[in-house]
Design an enzyme around this catalytic site. Structure first.
Site, PDB file in Angstrom:
ATOM      1  N   HIS A 203       8.332  -1.357   9.638  1.00  0.00           N
ATOM      2  CA  HIS A 203       8.659  -2.329   8.589  1.00  0.00           C
ATOM      3  C   HIS A 203       7.845  -2.019   7.327  1.00  0.00           C
ATOM      4  CE1 HIS A 203       4.937  -5.036   9.547  1.00  0.00           C
ATOM      5  NE2 HIS A 203       4.645  -3.750   9.553  1.00  0.00           N
TER       6      HIS A 203
ATOM      7  N   ASP B 141       1.527   8.218   7.419  1.00  0.00           N
ATOM      8  CA  ASP B 141       2.438   7.289   6.722  1.00  0.00           C
ATOM      9  C   ASP B 141       2.479   7.707   5.250  1.00  0.00           C
ATOM     10  OD1 ASP B 141       3.634   5.164   5.425  1.00  0.00           O
ATOM     11  OD2 ASP B 141       2.137   3.667   5.958  1.00  0.00           O
TER      12      ASP B 141
ATOM     13  N   SER C  72       0.868  -1.180   0.000  1.00  0.00           N
ATOM     14  CA  SER C  72       0.000   0.000   0.000  1.00  0.00           C
ATOM     15  C   SER C  72       0.904   1.228   0.000  1.00  0.00           C
ATOM     16  CB  SER C  72      -0.917  -0.014   1.219  1.00  0.00           C
ATOM     17  OG  SER C  72      -0.185   0.079   2.418  1.00  0.00           O
TER      18      SER C  72
ATOM     19  N   LYS D  51       6.495  -0.425  14.635  1.00  0.00           N
ATOM     20  CA  LYS D  51       5.399  -1.173  14.024  1.00  0.00           C
ATOM     21  C   LYS D  51       6.028  -2.226  13.126  1.00  0.00           C
ATOM     22  CE  LYS D  51       2.617   0.237  10.679  1.00  0.00           C
ATOM     23  NZ  LYS D  51       1.445   0.470   9.821  1.00  0.00           N
TER      24      LYS D  51
ATOM     25  N   GLU E 118      -4.943  -2.578   9.003  1.00  0.00           N
ATOM     26  CA  GLU E 118      -4.270  -3.169  10.160  1.00  0.00           C
ATOM     27  C   GLU E 118      -5.058  -2.937  11.443  1.00  0.00           C
ATOM     28  OE1 GLU E 118      -0.235  -1.662  10.197  1.00  0.00           O
ATOM     29  OE2 GLU E 118      -0.073  -1.946   8.027  1.00  0.00           O
TER      30      GLU E 118
ATOM     31  N   LYS F  41       9.817   5.009   7.399  1.00  0.00           N
ATOM     32  CA  LYS F  41      10.192   3.830   6.618  1.00  0.00           C
ATOM     33  C   LYS F  41      11.326   4.271   5.714  1.00  0.00           C
ATOM     34  CE  LYS F  41       5.486   1.899   6.109  1.00  0.00           C
ATOM     35  NZ  LYS F  41       4.248   2.046   5.295  1.00  0.00           N
TER      36      LYS F  41
ATOM     37  N   GLU G  34       1.364  -9.557   6.984  1.00  0.00           N
ATOM     38  CA  GLU G  34       2.197  -9.123   8.108  1.00  0.00           C
ATOM     39  C   GLU G  34       2.071 -10.061   9.308  1.00  0.00           C
ATOM     40  OE1 GLU G  34       1.575  -4.916   8.725  1.00  0.00           O
ATOM     41  OE2 GLU G  34       2.641  -4.442   6.879  1.00  0.00           O
TER      42      GLU G  34
ATOM     43  N   HIS H  14      -3.497  -6.206   2.296  1.00  0.00           N
ATOM     44  CA  HIS H  14      -2.616  -7.220   2.888  1.00  0.00           C
ATOM     45  C   HIS H  14      -3.335  -8.539   3.145  1.00  0.00           C
ATOM     46  CE1 HIS H  14       0.206  -3.901   4.708  1.00  0.00           C
ATOM     47  NE2 HIS H  14       0.286  -3.985   3.390  1.00  0.00           N
TER      48      HIS H  14
ATOM     49  N   GLU I  11      -3.536   5.457  12.140  1.00  0.00           N
ATOM     50  CA  GLU I  11      -2.617   5.844  11.058  1.00  0.00           C
ATOM     51  C   GLU I  11      -3.387   6.048   9.757  1.00  0.00           C
ATOM     52  OE1 GLU I  11       0.790   3.185  10.918  1.00  0.00           O
ATOM     53  OE2 GLU I  11       0.915   3.401   8.749  1.00  0.00           O
TER      54      GLU I  11
ATOM     55  N   ASP J 297      -4.298   0.969  11.450  1.00  0.00           N
ATOM     56  CA  ASP J 297      -3.776   1.666  10.269  1.00  0.00           C
ATOM     57  C   ASP J 297      -4.843   1.502   9.204  1.00  0.00           C
ATOM     58  OD1 ASP J 297      -2.565   2.760   8.087  1.00  0.00           O
ATOM     59  OD2 ASP J 297      -0.911   1.325   7.967  1.00  0.00           O
TER      60      ASP J 297
HETATM   61  P1  PGA Z   1       3.026  -1.300   3.073  1.00  0.00           P
HETATM   62  O1  PGA Z   1       2.050  -1.145   4.311  1.00  0.00           O
HETATM   63  O2  PGA Z   1       4.365  -1.715   3.560  1.00  0.00           O
HETATM   64  O3  PGA Z   1       2.333  -2.328   2.249  1.00  0.00           O
HETATM   65  O4  PGA Z   1       3.062   0.039   2.382  1.00  0.00           O
HETATM   66  C1  PGA Z   1       2.446  -0.825   5.600  1.00  0.00           C
HETATM   67  C2  PGA Z   1       1.726   0.402   6.101  1.00  0.00           C
HETATM   68  O5  PGA Z   1       0.852   0.957   5.405  1.00  0.00           O
HETATM   69  O6  PGA Z   1       2.043   0.865   7.191  1.00  0.00           O
HETATM   70 ZN    ZN Z   2       0.491   2.614   6.942  1.00  0.00          ZN
END
Ligand code: PGA
Ligand code: ZN
Length: 431
Positions: free
Chosen positions: A369, A316, A45, A392, A166, A341, A209, A157, A289, A246
């Site tokens: 991650h 994010d 995503s 996270k 999430e 990230k 995940e 996911h 999030e 999230d």
């Molecule tokens: P992604 O999702 O690693 O697939 O982008 C993780 C998140 O959105 O936090």
């Molecule tokens: Zn996110």
């Protein structure tokens, strides 16, 4: 004469596979006195603001090959790094940025710059004989982050109908990181029984995940499952555990209609905001999030103000670990936290600048991650080094997630009695 242990003597790009079986880039950086190995993770995503992964396209590997990326690493990047001091992280990352020359790392690839940048830091730490978190964070780095464990997977996911990506448990009531992990694992197991009882055994399969991906349809179903699992494991929601979400809402946003589809209903931003506000009350949600799509700072700011002192609202996709977008978020007080990230921006130096800007702007950095990840535990050390207080990194399942948790358990042991656990602290008061 002895050779300087920090001087880079060899840089090599190697093919690796991520947790979805997709090719990715591993970089091996050798110095005269050490070695650093790092692997770039990969999101599903993704924000449109992220650094671009260089992929071969075509038929092989379903278009996901990285042979050009690795060839570029070995023939263009590697020769430039030989002879440099591995401690000169900012200079080396500056060279990568310059060598690439695009605003989004699309020429040499964000997957290449990420792997090289992180491997350089590890090589320097190894040459200094220091643990990575100590090399990056100095002698003051001793706070173990509170884990945000994504135990029910939805969105892109998982193969279910949950709009939110999430559903997270947060063991804030523990007194140490290792105790937090024990509590989380107990709840994870009791969640498995809850899901098996209610949805049947086949519903306990895992998503990207490591969280369960049961055939749930509505977000309250998932949050109820978490509350029940916490209760039947003998813990109390609101004191031992908080919950988090999230939403990754860009994934269920229709830009033409300007609406979000949640639980099969079409909501405008105002109605979605009301939904979040009531879920926060009902389920002790302390972490939220990407509640609105990646360009909507306004509604995010409204929600942040409304939930101030109660819930950390985190950007994010909104910021993509990029100071350019974070600056706009800070100016509008769009969130109270900022996800970190490294591969969203492509170098460690830029990610560290972003963390500094977040702290200075009154936002909590949250180290994260990616849904496609690997055995590389870099972010565990990073979270301790920057004192983020939150990490996270998925459910307590699947080794690409456990690599991070296991490294944090090791860091806690290394620190011994001076280790502290962030616990509830990141959630205290308005940011
Ligand atoms: P992604 O999702 O690693 O697939 O982008 C993780 C998140 O959105 O936090
Ligand atoms: Zn996110």
């Amino acid at each position: 004469m002895l050779q300087d242990p920090f001087v880079i003597t060899q840089v090599r790009g190697v093919l690796a596979l991520d947790s979805r079986g997709n090719p990715t880039v591993k970089a091996v950086v050798r110095t005269a006195g050490g070695v650093g190995v790092a692997i770039a993770p990969s999101g599903a995503s993704k924000s449109t603001k992220e650094a671009v992964e260089l992929r071969d396209g075509g038929k092989r590997w379903g278009g996901m090959g990285v042979s050009q990326a690795i060839a570029g690493l070995n023939t263009v990047v590697a020769p430039r790094l030989i002879g440099l001091d591995s401690r000169e992280q900012a200079r080396i990352d500056g060279m990568l940025i310059e060598l690439d020359g695009t605003p989004n790392k699309s020429k040499i690839g964000g997957n290449v710059t990420t792997a090289v940048s992180l491997a350089v830091a590890k090589a320097a730490a190894s040459s200094a004989g220091l643990e990575l978190f100590q090399y990056l964070g100095g002698p003051g780095a001793r706070t173990l982050p509170t884990p945000l464990l994504n135990v029910i997977n939805g969105g892109v996911h998982a193969g279910n109908q949950l709009a939110f990506q999430e559903f997270i448990i947060i063991p804030v009531g523990a007194s140490a990181f290792s105790e937090a992990m024990r509590m989380a694992v107990e709840v994870y197991k009791s969640l498995k029984s809850y899901i098996a009882d209610k949805y049947g055994k086949t519903a306990t399969n895992l998503g990207d995940e490591g969280g369960y991906a049961p055939p749930m349809r509505e977000v309250r179903e998932a949050l109820t499952a978490l509350s029940e699992a916490i209760r039947s494991a003998g813990y109390e929601l609101g004191s031992d555990f908080y919950l988090g979400i999230d939403a990754a809402s860009s994934q269920f946003y229709d830009p033409e209609r300007k609406t979000y589809t949640v639980d099969g209903k079409e909501l405008d931003a105002g109605s979605l905001l009301e939904l979040y506000a009531s879920l926060v009350e009902e389920f002790s949600i302390a972490y939220l999030e990407d509640p609105f799509h990646e360009d909507d700072l306004e509604h995010s700011a409204e929600l942040t103000a409304r939930l101030s002192g109660k819930t950390l609202v985190v950007g994010d996709d909104l910021y993509a670990t990029n100071v350019k977008y974070l600056a706009a978020g800070i100016a509008k007080r769009a969130t109270s936290g900022a996800l970190v990230k490294v591969n969203q921006v492509g170098t460690l130096t830029e990610a560290l600048q972003y963390v500094r800007m977040a702290w200075e702007g009154g936002m909590r950095p949250v180290v994260s991650h990616r849904s496609g990840d690997t055995e590389d535990p870099f972010i565990a050390d990073l979270a301790v080094a920057v004192g983020a207080g939150l990490i996270k990194t998925g459910a307590p399942a699947r080794s690409e997630r456990l690599a991070k948790y296991n490294r944090l358990l090791e860091i806690e042991d290394l620190l011994g009695p001076v280790a502290t656990y962030a616990g509830r602290e990141p959630f205290k008061g308005p940011a």
